[in-house]
Design an enzyme around this catalytic site. Structure first.
Site, PDB file in Angstrom:
ATOM      1  N   LYS A 272      16.299 -79.894 -15.478  1.00 55.59           N
ATOM      2  CA  LYS A 272      15.290 -78.933 -15.209  1.00 55.59           C
ATOM      3  C   LYS A 272      15.221 -78.340 -13.640  1.00 55.59           C
ATOM      4  CE  LYS A 272      11.022 -79.711 -12.955  1.00 55.59           C
ATOM      5  NZ  LYS A 272      10.911 -78.383 -12.532  1.00 55.59           N
TER       6      LYS A 272
ATOM      7  N   GLU B 193      17.918 -89.093  -4.885  1.00 52.27           N
ATOM      8  CA  GLU B 193      18.291 -88.535  -3.494  1.00 52.27           C
ATOM      9  C   GLU B 193      17.174 -87.953  -3.020  1.00 52.27           C
ATOM     10  OE1 GLU B 193      20.999 -88.692  -2.191  1.00 52.27           O
ATOM     11  OE2 GLU B 193      22.316 -89.032  -3.705  1.00 52.27           O
TER      12      GLU B 193
ATOM     13  N   CYS C 159      17.975 -81.898   2.922  1.00 50.83           N
ATOM     14  CA  CYS C 159      17.285 -83.299   3.126  1.00 50.83           C
ATOM     15  C   CYS C 159      18.076 -84.177   4.119  1.00 50.83           C
ATOM     16  CB  CYS C 159      17.425 -83.997   1.756  1.00 50.83           C
ATOM     17  SG  CYS C 159      19.093 -83.978   1.090  1.00 50.83           S
TER      18      CYS C 159
ATOM     19  N   GLU D 240       8.973 -85.502   7.665  1.00 50.90           N
ATOM     20  CA  GLU D 240      10.155 -84.640   6.999  1.00 50.90           C
ATOM     21  C   GLU D 240       9.528 -83.289   6.893  1.00 50.90           C
ATOM     22  OE1 GLU D 240      11.839 -84.553   3.376  1.00 50.90           O
ATOM     23  OE2 GLU D 240      13.967 -84.328   4.143  1.00 50.90           O
TER      24      GLU D 240
END
Lengths: 482, 331
Positions: free
Chosen positions: A184, A258, A292, A389
């Site tokens: 997806k 991840e 990331c 983040e």
């Protein structure tokens, strides 16, 4: 007397790519309608609607998983490994042949500069297929047991920051190890995955080996929680990763995650300053900071702080922000209005907490989602911009006095995906690297990727590795348990 | 675009044979002190420098930007002949080309200078009289630099007496590589003095210095000693001008101006043959030192065959199709 060297606009032509007004789901080798409400995908640089994309419901996902299971038991699983390799090589070559098409489409759908999609995303995606094609008939030599076997059907959910590259990271090892896939893509960036579906057909990949089900969170949940999925792989936010871990807990599914990161980029006083500045820029402004492993926390030795910040600001002043389709653009558009809102909110927190915001001169385009490259100085490890983040072009600068302090501050995060060290002293690089709790540590460079090199995190950055021999382990049984 | 050289830029910056620029007044008090200073400059990471150059090499320069770049590059050329077989006739022929590079198009800018051996400076001066094009002469026992200081200084004075507006000197690479930095420094200071009002370009011969760390040190040394330009190569050693070397030298002049307020020019020389190469250099200048350096007063190309490729590309832009080598003049 001097004239400015004004580069003429050099936009890449979009005529090479044929975007259909609507797309269905790719299940069992065919494009079919989805039963969910279709969603629109927009060009973040212009807010233009590019296409309408089907949404996969639970039933659609079930069809896809059944197709994948059928393909696994009847075709792909029993196939001679060398033949699986041939298909992967074919896909890799097709990615190269259609590289421009993929690069243009990626830039239109994602907002990243064509320079990056052309020079980084697409070549690396092809490299991942080439690398894993080589493993397909050599798995027993990967050091993962004498006769490692595929797990079955892999359910994979990927993010919007590197739509094609993350697909390659997921699909290539899964197929090389003999698994079949239901993938997806992210709801804002589905188009290159659908073009990849065409490549699968062009490569004559047997139906059902790769299935692509578009949609939003609901569709993703259906994929990962489907009872006949053997392996779940997810790249994305830590928050979603946590909910996936909960959903998978107690089942026999394998899981790799991840997730987010808040990487420290440590600049020692003996660093090669000009190259360190390049590395800081590459670390945080590559892909608009939607990375990331972005080097979002700059730790500078106090004795060179002012020099480094001045050099950095001068360099950021030369960054070319704007039309991502222009080959001269360095920094493109923010992927979505939601992401822009999050960046805006977090930077406002930076101002409120007393950090000092710096942004270069210049105007941003009127339409689309944009955020100026931003540097916060006077940041304390207690500030939100040093902890959360941001996933945008926002750098937080802190200082340290000794190597021990640098390590302590670098490790003072709930994440642990990556880090960078800048020093001319090799012994220091090795010592500090050993002490950093991060999956990848770059020395005198940043954001370098290679399919042979495993990638993954510590702590809330997730678990499991992708790439290299270690990445294969996540898609193989026996070897993994050995 | 026609560029008239700014005479103030060329001669006014001169005479730095006196005290060193402010923050560095003390660094040449001894060879050890000078060594400590030069070795204390930030290091250069070779891989990083090459990566940066590669990224800048992908800038797409088209249409108006390309036309501007070609004309600017032509105006920055030091049209050069440095052969043992050079004659007055050859130099006069080169001078004719320098003033009117494209006989078919009077709108084409003239080059910045004609660069010859010192004994032919007078011929060049006469041939270029009234054009505003400078005469550059190589001196100091070019290209090896292996002669006594007295001979080198005599060589310089001779070229200046012959009418040279610019002197291209070579540094003593032997002294540099053996760590006798102060000797190299003193020699440049002496040459600068011998130049009088002539403009001094200091050739580092980076192909013999090899490492980018050495290139940065040599650049700072030459600037502190009063060089008006730093130049990569003689053209007699391979590799000559490379983009990573040029990057480091541009960083050096940028940092030097930030530290002292004094601007120094950069001249890559040797091996730059195509318009594409020249444009890559201009992009490097634009994004490293900045637009202040985008003029023949502060950036030059030392080249002989580059000019014809620039002219062919210029004709292509004007007419829409490529012409052949017979549409530009042989030197």
């Amino acid at each position: 007397m001097t004239s400015l060297f004004e580069y003429a606009p050099a936009p890449e032509s979009r005529s090479i790519v044929d975007i259909r007004p609507s797309y269905g789901l790719f299940i069992d080798g065919e494009f079919t309608d989805g039963t969910g409400t279709p969603l629109k995908t927009v060009n973040p640089a212009t807010e233009e609607v590019l296409s309408e994309v089907a949404t996969g419901s639970t039933e659609d996902v079930d069809r896809a998983v059944r197709a994948a299971r059928r393909a696994f038991t009847r075709v792909w699983g029993p196939m001679r490994p060398a033949d699986r390799g041939k298909y992967l090589f074919r896909i890799a070559r097709l990615l190269q042949e259609r590289a421009r098409e993929f690069a243009v489409l990626e830039t239109l759908d994602n907002g990243k500069p064509i320079r990056e999609s052309r020079d980084v995303d697409v070549p690396l995606a092809a490299a991942h297929f080439f690398y894993h094609a080589g493993w397909a008939d050599k798995l027993e030599h990967a050091g993962l047991g004498p006769a490692p076997r595929p797990l079955g059907v892999a359910g994979q959910v990927i993010p919007w920051n590197f739509p094609l590259l993350m697909l390659a990271w997921k699909v290539a090892p899964a197929l090389a190890a003999g698994n079949t896939v239901v993938l997806k893509p992210a709801e804002t960036t589905p188009l290159t995955a659908l073009l990849f579906a065409e490549v699968c057909r062009q490569a004559d990949l047997p139906p059902g080996v790769v299935n692509i089900v578009t949609g939003a969170g609901e569709t993703g949940r259906a994929v990962i929680s489907h009872p006949d999925v053997d392996k779940v792989a997810f790249t994305g936010s830590t928050e979603v990763g946590r909910s996936i871990a909960r959903a998978v807990a107690g089942t026999s599914k394998r899981l790799t995650l991840e997730l987010g990161g808040k990487a420290a980029n440590i600049v020692f006083d003996d660093a090669p300053v000009d190259q360190a500045v390049e590395g800081i820029v590459r670390g945080i402004f590559f892909n608009q900071g939607h990375v990331c492993c972005a080097g979002s926390r700059l730790l500078v030795q106090e004795s060179v702080h002012d020099d480094v910040v001045a050099a950095l600001q001068r360099r950021i002043g030369t960054l070319r922000v704007g039309d991502p389709m222009d080959k001269n653009t360095d920094l493109g558009a923010i992927n979505s209005a939601e992401q822009l809102a999050r960046i805006t909110e977090l930077t406002a927190a930076g101002d409120a907490e007393g950090a000092h915001r710096w942004q270069p001169e210049g105007e941003l385009p009127d339409r689309g989602f944009w955020f100026k490259p931003t540097v916060f100085t006077d940041v304390s490890p207690a500030h939100r911009i040093a902890r959360d983040e941001v996933f945008g072009p926002v750098l937080s600068v802190m200082t340290f006095r000794t190597p021990d302090e640098a390590v302590a501050k670098a490790n003072n995060t709930t994440y642990g995906l990556s880090a960078g060290i800048w020093s001319e002293k090799g012994s220091r690089i090795l010592k500090v690297t050993d002490q950093l709790r991060a999956g990848v540590v770059w020395a005198n460079t940043f954001n370098e990727f290679d399919p042979t090199s495993p990638f993954g995190g510590y702590k809330q950055s997730g678990y499991g590795r992708e790439g290299g021999r270690q990445g294969l382990a996540a898609y193989l049984s026996e070897g993994h348990e050995k | 675009m026609t560029h008239v050289l700014d005479p103030g830029a060329l001669t006014g910056g001169g005479s730095l044979t006196g005290p060193l620029p402010d923050p560095f007044a003390d660094v040449t008090r001894s060879n050890d002190a000078f060594r400590a200073f030069l070795h204390g400059l930030p290091g250069v990471d070779q891989v990083g420098a090459e990566t940066r150059v590669k990224v800048l090499g992908t800038r797409s320069i088209k249409t108006t930007a390309k036309a501007w770049a070609i004309d600017t590059a032509i105006s920055m050329v030091d049209l050069t002949t440095l052969e043992g077989s050079d004659t007055p006739g050859k130099v006069r022929s080169l001078a004719a080309k320098a003033r009117r590079p494209d006989p078919e198009d009077p709108g084409c800018p003239a080059v910045a200078a004609v660069c010859v051996y010192g004994d032919l400076a007078g011929v060049a001066k006469e041939a270029l009289a009234g054009t505003g094009i400078n005469v550059a002469a190589v001196a100091t026992a070019f290209p090896s630099g292996r002669a006594s200081r007295a001979v080198k200084l005599a060589d310089v004075r001779d070229a200046v007496a012959g009418g040279a507006d610019e002197i291209d000197m070579v540094i003593d690479r032997g002294a540099f590589l053996s760590g006798r930095y102060l000797d190299v420094f003193d020699e440049i200071v002496a040459v600068k003095e011998a130049c009088g009002s002539a403009h001094l370009k200091v050739i580092l011969e980076t192909g013999e210095l090899v490492t980018l760390d050495a290139v940065r040190r040599a650049s700072w040394l030459a600037m502190l000693a009063g060089g008006d330009f730093i130049k990569t190569s003689t053209g007699k050693i391979s590799p000559a001008a490379t983009l990573p070397v040029c990057l480091v030298m541009l960083e050096a002049v940028r940092d030097f101006r930030a530290a002292t307020g004094r601007q120094v020019g950069v001249k890559p020389a040797g091996g730059i043959r195509t318009t594409k190469d020249a444009v890559k250099h201009l992009v490097l200048v634009n994004e490293t030192a900045g637009a202040d350096w985008l003029s023949p007063d502060w950036f030059r190309f030392g080249a002989s065959s580059l000019l014809n490729d620039l002219l062919l590309q210029r004709q292509k832009l004007r007419t829409g199709h490529y012409s052949g080598p017979d549409h530009v003049s042989v030197d």
